[in-house]
Design an enzyme around this catalytic site. Structure first.
Site, PDB file in Angstrom:
ATOM      1  N   SER A 191       6.855  26.465  -7.619  1.00 37.76           N
ATOM      2  CA  SER A 191       8.153  27.112  -7.848  1.00 37.76           C
ATOM      3  C   SER A 191       8.141  27.802  -9.202  1.00 37.76           C
ATOM      4  O   SER A 191       7.151  27.763  -9.931  1.00 37.76           O
ATOM      5  CB  SER A 191       9.254  26.057  -7.830  1.00 37.76           C
ATOM      6  OG  SER A 191       9.163  25.267  -9.002  1.00 37.76           O
ATOM      7  N   LYS A 192       9.266  28.399  -9.521  1.00 34.31           N
ATOM      8  CA  LYS A 192       9.438  29.110 -10.789  1.00 34.31           C
ATOM      9  C   LYS A 192       9.049  28.249 -11.985  1.00 34.31           C
ATOM     10  O   LYS A 192       8.543  28.725 -12.976  1.00 34.31           O
ATOM     11  CB  LYS A 192      10.921  29.468 -10.967  1.00 34.31           C
ATOM     12  CG  LYS A 192      11.283  30.764 -10.308  1.00 34.31           C
ATOM     13  CD  LYS A 192      12.687  31.165 -10.716  1.00 34.31           C
ATOM     14  CE  LYS A 192      13.137  32.248  -9.762  1.00 34.31           C
ATOM     15  NZ  LYS A 192      14.518  32.386  -9.581  1.00 34.31           N
ATOM     16  N   ARG A 193       9.340  26.982 -11.856  1.00 28.90           N
ATOM     17  CA  ARG A 193       9.077  26.020 -12.925  1.00 28.90           C
ATOM     18  C   ARG A 193       7.608  26.057 -13.373  1.00 28.90           C
ATOM     19  O   ARG A 193       7.302  25.803 -14.529  1.00 28.90           O
ATOM     20  CB  ARG A 193       9.419  24.632 -12.382  1.00 28.90           C
ATOM     21  CG  ARG A 193       9.817  23.604 -13.377  1.00 28.90           C
ATOM     22  CD  ARG A 193      10.502  22.442 -12.667  1.00 28.90           C
ATOM     23  NE  ARG A 193       9.797  22.042 -11.454  1.00 28.90           N
ATOM     24  CZ  ARG A 193       8.702  21.299 -11.441  1.00 28.90           C
ATOM     25  NH1 ARG A 193       8.134  20.906 -12.557  1.00 28.90           N
ATOM     26  NH2 ARG A 193       8.141  20.964 -10.292  1.00 28.90           N
TER      27      ARG A 193
ATOM     28  N   GLY B  85       5.822  28.591 -13.557  1.00 29.68           N
ATOM     29  CA  GLY B  85       5.509  29.896 -14.150  1.00 29.68           C
ATOM     30  C   GLY B  85       4.886  30.811 -13.117  1.00 29.68           C
ATOM     31  O   GLY B  85       4.325  30.347 -12.124  1.00 29.68           O
TER      32      GLY B  85
END
Ligand code: GLU
Length: 474
Positions: A249-251, A253
């Site tokens: 996910s976005k987490r 990066g």
């Protein structure tokens, strides 16, 4: 039978790197079989779908080299991709056809009624499912003021089986699946209906997608059966996890394909990396796209989730940088250099960059690093602390002497410069590094750089003498 596969992104954001993996596998399968790869934009969610997102997705696909085979769609303003929304009438028509065939029915239950039904099921500890209350009720009982939804008359007994090319045979009891909504009260199709109708109409033979769609698959198979259509072959791909084992996910990066372009990755490296993440061919790690097209099959796809490994990706990228054409790399590095310099490279500077690349390529992993490693050619960089240390009073004195010899060289080539430095070091009983390192510091501002005599020759005599003078006098 010719293979037809599709990639159906929802245009509600960027092209996710995980979706790029799905696109890759579909694209490779089409190329491998000489089949057709179609792009369908699933834009039925009018609130969340945006033209900007469509543009970003198309751009990402193009950057990755995933050319799609759609012909122009007259329903979609002649654009060369299929818009799900533009085919909404067809979806509704199929729903009505199913009602006429007796494989679907109108359900007039209100939201409040359904909420109450679910609350009761919950209170009794039962699974919350539509209870089929309008399944066999005559139309004469329909309330006049309610716009009905259309529901599938799903089989109540037996089982639905999917022979998945990756996951194997998966079976679900039909009693577990309720009568899903196909068409909403406002006449818009649900995702479940739209996907099946589109896949059928587009002639899709193989559905290759993430295994988060597995539960949808059983429901979709029921729609195919209800319509008497051929069910496609399914291949569900395992999830991609982040390095920590959580869903990517976005987490973690860099969720978007464009993030990788902006970090200086090459599309062929991304293709290789994403392929290897979930597919194997013996012990091969570096697999060119040509090889991938030749070798790709479902047997090589692993069942278990794969962990994204940024370090490995960087290694793969370094390999493709090594193989890439210098002119192309120079063009790719130019925007990064522009960002650092605040101006475009001149034609002469571009030429320097191209000539510097053979020395730079083995030292970098990304195009961004090419820009970082070559910036000194185009801009005098401040002295790094470690470079300062190399420039002792003694070293400066040597550089002053050497500058005189460089001035006198008939040709300012790497060999001639090196020759001058070697002769000087020998005369003074110094190691070559004792004079080459201070030169490196003076020219690059750093204690590490590409081979310094080649770099000096590329910089040119005037620039070298200017930089040496600046540190000697500084
Ligand atoms: N539009 C769906 C998604 O982006 C894909 C649907 C499908 O593969 O059937 O997840």
């Amino acid at each position: 039978m010719s293979v037809v596969v599709r990639f159906p992104p929802s245009p509600t954001g960027f092209l996710h790197i995980g979706s790029a993996r799905t696109a890759l596998f579909n694209w490779l399968y089409a190329k491998h079989t000489g089949g057709t790869f179609l792009l369908r934009v699933e834009d039925t969610d009018r609130e969340r779908s945006t033209p900007e997102s469509v543009a970003t997705i198309l751009e990402g696909m193009q950057w990755l080299g995933f050319d799609w085979d759609n012909t122009t769609d007259p329903k979609n303003n002649g654009k060369t991709y299929y818009s799900q929304f533009e085919h909404r009438e067809r979806h509704a028509e199929v729903a009505r056809q199913m009602v006429a065939n007796g494989t679907a029915y109108y359900c007039y239950a209100s939201t409040q009624e359904l909420d109450a039904m679910r609350a009761e099921q919950k209170a009794k500890g039962l699974p919350q499912r539509y209870d089929g209350r309008w399944r066999d009720r005559p139309a004469s009982e329909a309330p006049a003021d309610v716009k009905p939804v259309v529901r599938l008359k799903a089989p109540l007994t037996g089982e639905t089986v999917v022979d998945d090319k990756v996951m194997g045979r998966i079976t679900v009891q039909n009693s577990q699946l309720d009568d899903m909504v196909l068409l909403r009260g406002d006449g818009t199709p649900t995702y479940m209906l739209a996907v099946v109708v589109d896949d059928h109409d587009m002639g899709v033979t193989h559905v290759i997608r993430g295994d988060d769609h597995m539960t949808n698959t059983f429901r979709q198979v029921q729609i195919y059966r209800a319509m008497g259509w051929d069910v496609p072959v399914y291949a569900h791909l395992p999830m991609i996890l982040g390095p920590d084992g959580a869903k990517l996910s976005k987490r973690h990066g860099a969720p978007a394909v464009s993030d990788y372009r902006d970090k200086g990755y090459l599309p062929e490296a991304i293709r290789n990396y994403l392929l290897r993440l979930c597919w194997s061919h013996g012990d091969d790690e570096l697999i060119s796209t040509e090889q991938a097209v030749a070798w790709f099959d479902f047997d090589g796809i692993g069942k278990s989730p794969a962990r994204f490994d940024f370090v490995k990706l960087a290694h793969v990228n370094a390999h493709y940088i090594g193989l890439a054409d210098n002119e192309r790399l120079a063009d790719l590095a130019a925007p990064f250099l522009k960002e650092a310099l605040g101006r475009d490279l001149t034609a002469a500077e571009r030429d320097v960059l191209i000539r510097a690349l053979p020395d730079i390529k083995p030292r970098v992993q990304t195009v961004r690093e090419i820009a970082e490693a070559t910036l000194f050619y185009f801009h005098r960089l401040p002295l790094h602390e470690k470079a300062q240390k190399l420039l002792t009073p003694e070293a400066k004195a040597h550089l002053r002497d050497l500058a005189e010899r460089l001035k006198a060289l008939p040709d300012f080539t790497a060999e001639a410069i090196e020759g001058a430095f070697r002769a000087y070091a020998e005369e003074k009983a110094l190691k070559l590094g004792g004079v080459a390192q201070p030169l490196r510091a003076a020219l690059t501002g750093s204690n590490v750089s590409p081979p310094i005599f080649t770099a000096a020759a590329l910089l040119g005599r005037a620039e070298v003498l200017g930089r040496v003078q600046a540190v000697v006098e500084g």
